[in-house]
Design an enzyme around this catalytic site. Structure first.
Site, PDB file in Angstrom:
ATOM      1  N   ILE A  97       0.920  -1.088   0.058  1.00  0.00           N
ATOM      2  CA  ILE A  97       0.084   0.177  -0.007  1.00  0.00           C
ATOM      3  C   ILE A  97       0.850   1.278   0.004  1.00  0.00           C
ATOM      4  CG2 ILE A  97      -1.638   1.379   1.263  1.00  0.00           C
ATOM      5  CD1 ILE A  97      -2.765  -1.500   0.144  1.00  0.00           C
ATOM      6  N   GLU A 210      -3.914   5.297 -17.211  1.00  0.00           N
ATOM      7  CA  GLU A 210      -3.676   6.753 -17.113  1.00  0.00           C
ATOM      8  C   GLU A 210      -2.389   7.078 -17.727  1.00  0.00           C
ATOM      9  OE1 GLU A 210      -3.404   7.196 -12.685  1.00  0.00           O
ATOM     10  OE2 GLU A 210      -1.627   7.050 -12.569  1.00  0.00           O
ATOM     11  N   HIS A 249       0.353  10.878  -9.094  1.00  0.00           N
ATOM     12  CA  HIS A 249       1.342   9.711  -8.896  1.00  0.00           C
ATOM     13  C   HIS A 249       2.775   9.703  -9.486  1.00  0.00           C
ATOM     14  CE1 HIS A 249      -2.935   7.174  -9.297  1.00  0.00           C
ATOM     15  NE2 HIS A 249      -2.677   7.286  -8.062  1.00  0.00           N
TER      16      HIS A 249
END
Lengths: 293, 376
Positions: A97, A210, A249
């Site tokens: 994560i 993306e 990101h």
């Protein structure tokens, strides 16, 4: 059957005593995930949400040999070590994560995992969920519903948006995999597509891509070259993103002429993969391709 | 984070990669003095991070120190592609016989470092990759093993050098050392010049450091906000991702993918996003207040579209942050809010009590934002 996680998944939480680790241990347990142990070095002997905590992964696995998956909430600078510890302890599925791991670390542990036949999901990801069976991640469980469409995504909240739209339209999911927003994911689109190909409970796959890198282009090529039997539907985020800027990101950046949205959309269309213009259009496209099947 | 040319060259020097003699100066007088010390012809180079400075007049060859003075004066304080020039480099002009290319990058599709080597340097490498890919040799490096000697040798051999091949191999090894030590996404020498007297020099140097590794690159990261605009720097200090665009509809969301998708949806419906602002996961009211305040203060933002899908982010926290920001910033800007997910009901109640309508679906909210954006 679903992929990666199901009702037989027995989970170890690494970094269980931290704020995130403890919060999501509770949320996963409430969803019905079988969490059998946690690890935080130096906190062995305590419990979190009734889950026993150990000092090392080795110790946890010796006491609970049924552990077959780990989820890592360890801070970025210690996360790589936590991954090696889980691989060396023989855990076959590791969800990372943690956001912010240096890419020089990630490329090493991803390689090490492959050499050892271990599957890594992430880093910087929401995890994996097989609705009604197992939630190994931080996603809100209620937007997902059990069904027969697989989701593979580089994003978190956008996946929830699309899963929620699908659920509302009565299209449930077999498994939803958030592969993460970093430049080098442990599991790529292609590897996730391979898993769904062999899953008898999955009829179609939604790819949520993306900007950044060329994973979407390679996935499109893979679909064509292997004659992928299940319909694939796609969405690509970031067509209004300027080149050279990192869009949240670490991996979402158009650099050195690679990674813009249009190239990905074109690659999908050339592969006969229908691309939704808006996230909200995914359910109707799915309905269409599932009917034609 | 990109390094300036002079920073990259300082690193090269420390690691034994040959670089033509240079000085970094911030006044024309210093440039004159530097040129006198270096002797002979010099090149004056603007120290900026934007690409393509050569074509924009940021690189000039000076025959005399006086000429170096003039070029430095022209460049210092001017803007190159929107970036202000605060420093120039004065460097010895190399008599170049051939220009070569050498770099080490992280190849995302292979998930490992790759050495790129080409006998045709000095050109745009992306252009070369498109037109004549056979002129670029790609050698993957196993990150768990590190650079093999034969790989460095092969990279050097592809440069089509004679007696300097051994030196080129040494440069490849040293460049790999730099790549590892500084957590580089890219370490590039373009051009690697072969001088008429048979020596190799890194005439230009480019290093991009992985932002995720800045915590362990303290000596480089002191000034990590430098390539950002004012608003981008403010956002970075508050720890959310922010990118400026040129429209009038401000975008505030949680999560990178949803933020991009929201921008795109606004665009598809005919509007123009003013920014990308991702508050991340689990944002508390205070952070939401600060993020929204930033957009309320931004002069180009006329409409603000807030799109939240709460997982770990709680809608009531977001709602409290919105109300607080509006109290603190008495600016008249129209807000379009969509809240969905965790604690949605409470969030909706807080906003409605303050006269703010809450949309349930992303599309209808986007349509409203675009409609308002067209009116202003």
């Amino acid at each position: 059957m679903t992929i990666l996680v199901n009702s037989n998944t027995r989970v170890l939480v690494q970094g269980i005593t931290g704020r995130e680790g403890a919060f999501h241990t509770k949320a996963m347990k409430e969803y019905g995930t079988k969490i059998v142990a946690g690890v935080t070095p130096g906190k062995g002997g305590s419990t979190v949400e009734g889950v026993p905590v150990y000092d090392s992964v080795g110790e946890a696995v010796r006491k609970h040999p049924e552990i077959n998956a780990s989820i890592i909430f360890v801070p970025a600078r210690f996360a790589a070590d936590a991954v090696y510890e889980a691989i060396d302890a023989g855990i076959e599925l590791i969800v990372v994560i943690t956001e912010g791991i240096p890419v020089h670390e990630t490329m090493k542990f991803v390689k090490y995992a492959k050499m050892n036949g271990v599957t890594i999901i992430g880093p910087n990801c929401p995890g994996v969920i097989s609705p009604a069976e197992c939630k190994l991640g931080i996603m809100p469980g209620h937007v997902f519903s059990k069904g027969r469409v697989g989701i593979i995504s580089r994003s978190g909240t956008l996946t929830y948006e699309i899963a929620y739209a699908m659920t509302r339209a009565g299209i449930g999911q077999s498994t939803s995999i958030g592969i993460g927003g970093d430049p080098i994911p442990g599991t790529s689109f292609i590897e996730a597509l391979e898993l769904f190909r062999d899953d008898v409970d999955t009829d179609a796959v939604v790819l949520i891509g993306e900007i950044g890198g060329d994973m979407e282009e390679r996935a499109a090529k893979y679909v064509v070259e292997t004659g992928y039997e299940k319909p694939v539907v796609a969405y690509v985020a970031g067509r209004t993103a300027p080149p050279g800027k990192r869009m949240g990101h670490a991996g979402a950046i158009i650099s050195m002429g690679v990674g813009d949205a249009q190239s990905k959309i074109n690659a999908f269309r050339e592969a006969n993969i229908e691309v939704a213009e808006l996230p909200s259009q995914i359910p109707e496209i799915l309905r269409k391709v599932l009917k034609n099947k | 984070m990109k390094l300036y040319e002079y920073e990259a060259k300082e690193i090269f020097l420390e690691h034994g990669i040959p670089v033509p003699e240079f000085r970094v100066v911030s006044t024309p007088e210093e440039a004159l003095k530097a040129a006198e010390e270096i002797k002979g012809r010099v090149v004056v180079k603007a120290q900026v991070l934007v690409a393509g400075r050569g074509k924009a007049g940021g690189v000039k060859l000076a025959d005399t120190p006086e000429e170096a003075y003039r070029y430095a004066k022209q460049m210092l304080g001017s803007e190159i592609k929107g970036e202000k020039v605060n420093k120039v480099m004065v460097t010895k002009a190399v008599d170049i016989a051939r220009e070569l290319y050498l770099s080490i990058i992280i190849d995302r599709s292979m998930g490992q470092p790759v050495i790129l080597s080409s006998p045709e340097g000095g050109v745009d490498i992306e252009e070369l990759a498109r037109t004549r890919p056979e002129r670029i040799l790609k050698i993957p490096v196993d990150p768990l093993i590190g650079l093999r000697e034969y790989s460095a040798r092969e990279a050097a051999r592809f440069l089509e050098l004679g007696e300097q091949s051994k030196q080129a191999q040494d440069i490849v090894s040293r460049l790999y050392e730099v790549f590892l030590k500084y957590d580089c996404e890219l370490a590039e020498i373009n051009p690697l010049a072969l001088s008429t007297d048979g020596k190799l020099y890194a005439v230009d140097a480019k290093i991009i450091v992985d932002d995720n590794a800045l915590y362990r690159q303290q000596e480089l990261s002191g000034d990590y906000l430098r390539d950002l605009s004012y608003y981008e720097a403010e956002a970075k200090k508050l720890n959310f991702s922010y990118v400026e665009l040129d429209g009038n509809i401000g975008i505030l969301c949680n999560g990178a993918g949803l933020t991009m998708a929201t921008m795109d949806t606004v665009y598809v419906m005919g509007g123009k996003p003013a920014n990308f602002l991702d508050i991340g996961g689990g944002a508390r009211a205070e952070l939401v207040e600060k993020a929204l305040s930033l957009l309320l203060q931004h002069p180009k933002t006329e409409i603000i579209f807030i799109n939240i899908l709460g997982g770990i982010t709680r809608c009531d926290e977001v709602a409290r942050g919105i109300v607080e920001a509006l109290k603190k910033n008495p600016v008249k800007k129209k807000l379009v809010v969509r809240l969905k997910g965790t604690n949605e009901e409470e969030g909706r109640k807080i906003l409605e009590e303050n006269g703010i309508y809450v949309f349930e679906f992303m599309d209808e909210a986007a349509r409203k934002a675009v409609e308002l954006g067209a009116k202003t």
